[in-house]
Design an enzyme around this catalytic site. Structure first.
Site, PDB file in Angstrom:
ATOM      1  N   ASP A   1       8.403  -0.366   1.274  1.00  0.00           N
ATOM      2  CA  ASP A   1       9.330  -1.454   0.946  1.00  0.00           C
ATOM      3  C   ASP A   1      10.510  -0.953   0.109  1.00  0.00           C
ATOM      4  O   ASP A   1      10.320  -0.434  -0.996  1.00  0.00           O
ATOM      5  CB  ASP A   1       8.613  -2.551   0.166  1.00  0.00           C
ATOM      6  CG  ASP A   1       7.495  -3.197   0.957  1.00  0.00           C
ATOM      7  OD1 ASP A   1       7.311  -2.852   2.130  1.00  0.00           O
ATOM      8  OD2 ASP A   1       6.801  -4.069   0.397  1.00  0.00           O
TER       9      ASP A   1
ATOM     10  N   ARG B   1       4.661 -13.059  -4.761  1.00  0.00           N
ATOM     11  CA  ARG B   1       5.257 -11.736  -4.926  1.00  0.00           C
ATOM     12  C   ARG B   1       6.662 -11.661  -4.318  1.00  0.00           C
ATOM     13  O   ARG B   1       7.178 -12.622  -3.789  1.00  0.00           O
ATOM     14  CB  ARG B   1       4.362 -10.668  -4.289  1.00  0.00           C
ATOM     15  CG  ARG B   1       4.044 -10.848  -2.811  1.00  0.00           C
ATOM     16  CD  ARG B   1       3.162  -9.698  -2.320  1.00  0.00           C
ATOM     17  NE  ARG B   1       2.790  -9.794  -0.920  1.00  0.00           N
ATOM     18  CZ  ARG B   1       1.627 -10.265  -0.482  1.00  0.00           C
ATOM     19  NH1 ARG B   1       0.722 -10.714  -1.341  1.00  0.00           N
ATOM     20  NH2 ARG B   1       1.369 -10.305   0.807  1.00  0.00           N
ATOM     21  N   ASP B   2       7.245 -10.477  -4.450  1.00  0.00           N
ATOM     22  CA  ASP B   2       8.530 -10.129  -3.831  1.00  0.00           C
ATOM     23  C   ASP B   2       9.710 -10.941  -4.381  1.00  0.00           C
ATOM     24  O   ASP B   2      10.468 -11.548  -3.614  1.00  0.00           O
ATOM     25  CB  ASP B   2       8.463 -10.296  -2.305  1.00  0.00           C
ATOM     26  CG  ASP B   2       7.376  -9.478  -1.659  1.00  0.00           C
ATOM     27  OD1 ASP B   2       6.845  -8.572  -2.333  1.00  0.00           O
ATOM     28  OD2 ASP B   2       7.036  -9.744  -0.496  1.00  0.00           O
TER      29      ASP B   2
ATOM     30  N   GLU C   1       6.654 -12.473   4.058  1.00  0.00           N
ATOM     31  CA  GLU C   1       6.903 -11.445   3.053  1.00  0.00           C
ATOM     32  C   GLU C   1       8.386 -11.145   2.868  1.00  0.00           C
ATOM     33  O   GLU C   1       9.209 -11.331   3.753  1.00  0.00           O
ATOM     34  CB  GLU C   1       6.163 -10.163   3.439  1.00  0.00           C
ATOM     35  CG  GLU C   1       4.643 -10.363   3.478  1.00  0.00           C
ATOM     36  CD  GLU C   1       3.897  -9.061   3.525  1.00  0.00           C
ATOM     37  OE1 GLU C   1       3.288  -8.697   2.489  1.00  0.00           O
ATOM     38  OE2 GLU C   1       3.904  -8.390   4.576  1.00  0.00           O
TER      39      GLU C   1
END
Length: 444
Positions: A73, A224-225, A311
């Site tokens: 990522d 997340r992210d 995501e």
């Protein structure tokens, strides 16, 4: 496409009339904007073609960013407006990393963020770990974003996963932030004068599922992210992120609007286990100038009974349109529907408006059918450049779940752990297509 903002009273009234609402949007009852749905009907519209299928990657022609490390990522340092930042002539990227001797299936358990810099946006020089050993929160760090402000101050957002010193790996996920000065010299790029690392957001259980709720029978948990975003229309600043719709499985159900239009929902069978698929794209509004306080807002988009993981969500603005992108795996789709490993996108003419799937299905970029796991973690930049990393290539008839059962040699041979060739896409209202392939890891 744009919908008028609704008052709380009007929203409450409309909820009682949900049967006649558009299948795309449901109302955030405690707020004055809609929460869009990615529906099962949209997913059935997915069709791979030459406009959305990426070229086959030849891994033998590519190189790692650093021979000593797997990287995956990846995100660039950006200015507040979302454009790629240039600091004294350098572009800077950040990537999750693990030593190259670590098996691919174990890299997420020890991930740390490393950085690289380049004058030309294609030949990257390793700068090493972003943080000093022991400074970052969590037992490891997962993806985030980085922004540089007008005073050349770096604001770094990341996912603090687990807790320092934990005896067993846990999957608790919280958002953390730290700031530093960016130092550019003839020797390259470095960071100094780091602030303390702070937890800035945790799941609330009202809009976003907590780990405790998810442990009551769900497949996985996500909070997340964190991706920084400044709305060019309002000037307000936000974090966009991956989450799950709130509640334990017993508290949720698959509704007609999760299927799609009334005509589709009437004839479409939804397996009961689909209730375990509750991916969402969340948003939180900055409450102070230090970016240490945020107000959680209802999701921009949900994929209830459709998909489990949306995501690395991110937004770019082109003209009057907001383009909301996310990545997902083929095995994250609920039973009865299917889609490829790919980049998916949605468009609205308002940040909090009704998001429609691009190309009628949401699919923007898919891996080719004969190399379905070759790349992942696509990130779209404002000029249409799309970066990603090489995941697993040339697996033949193997499913990705089978890779961990193969020899260590096989796993290392087929795992990329390095930048993929960048792609260029064009966006035209609610349509997109791949224009060309750029060089490996190119950022323009």
């Amino acid at each position: 496409m744009k919908k008028k903002k609704r008052s709380l009273l009007l929203a409450t009234t409309i909820i009682g009339l949900s049967a006649i609402l558009s299948p795309l949007a449901t109302v955030g009852a405690a707020n004055d904007y809609t929460v869009s749905n990615w529906t099962r009907e949209h997913v059935t519209n997915i069709e791979l073609n030459d406009r959305n299928t990426a070229p086959v990657i030849n891994m033998d022609e590519l190189e790692k960013l650093d021979e000593g490390y797997h990287t995956w990522d990846t995100w660039p340092l950006k200015d507040k407006d979302g454009s790629v930042a240039v600091v004294n002539g350098y572009k800077i990227i950040f990537a999750l990393s693990a030593p190259s001797h670590v098996l691919p299936g174990q890299v997420h358990d020890i991930a740390e963020v490393r950085y690289f810099y380049s004058k030309n946006g294609k030949d990257w020089i390793s700068g090493g770990p972003v943080f000093e050993k022991g400074d970052a929160l969590g037992s490891r760090q997962w993806a985030g974003s980085a922004m540089i402000d007008e005073d050349d101050q770096l604001h770094f957002f990341y996912t603090a996963t687990g807790r320092k010193g934990e005896e067993r790996i846990t999957y608790e996920q919280r958002f953390a932030k730290a700031s530093a000065d960016v130092v550019a010299s003839k020797k390259g790029i470095s960071f100094k004068n780091w602030s303390d690392h702070q937890i800035i957001l945790e799941a609330d259980g009202e809009y976003y599922q907590t780990q405790e709720q998810g442990s009551q029978g769900d497949i996985a948990y996500a909070f997340r992210d964190p991706e920084f975003f400044k709305d060019p229309k309002s000037g307000e600043e936000y974090i966009v992120f991956e989450g799950n719709s709130s509640g334990a499985p017993a508290d949720r159900s698959c509704l007609p609007e999760h299927s799609g239009s009334p005509e589709f929902a009437e004839s479409h069978d939804v397996p009961e286990v689909s209730v375990l698929f509750n991916g969402s794209i969340g948003i939180a509004k900055a409450s102070n100038e230090d970016y240490t306080e945020f107000e959680l807002l209802p999701p921009l988009l949900e994929a209830n009974c459709v998909n489990q993981e949306l995501e690395r969500p991110h937004i770019i603005v082109k003209g009057n349109n907001y383009y909301l992108f996310t990545d997902t795996h083929f095995d994250k789709f609920a039973p009865g529907i299917t889609g490829p490993e790919g980049l998916y996108g949605f468009v609205s003419d308002d940040l909090f408006g009704s998001y429609e799937p691009l190309n009628g299905s949401g699919l923007v970029i898919a891996n080719p059918e004969d190399n379905p796991y070759q790349a992942y973690s696509w990130l779209v930049l404002p000029n249409g450049t799309v970066i990603s990393f090489v995941h697993f290539s040339d697996l033949g008839d193997l499913e990705i779940a089978d890779v961990g059962h193969q020899s260590h040699e096989f796993q290392f041979e087929h795992f990329g752990g390095m930048p993929a060739p960048s792609l260029k896409i064009a966006l035209n209202r609610d349509r997109s297509h791949i224009v060309t392939e750029l060089g490996q890891g190119v950022i323009r």
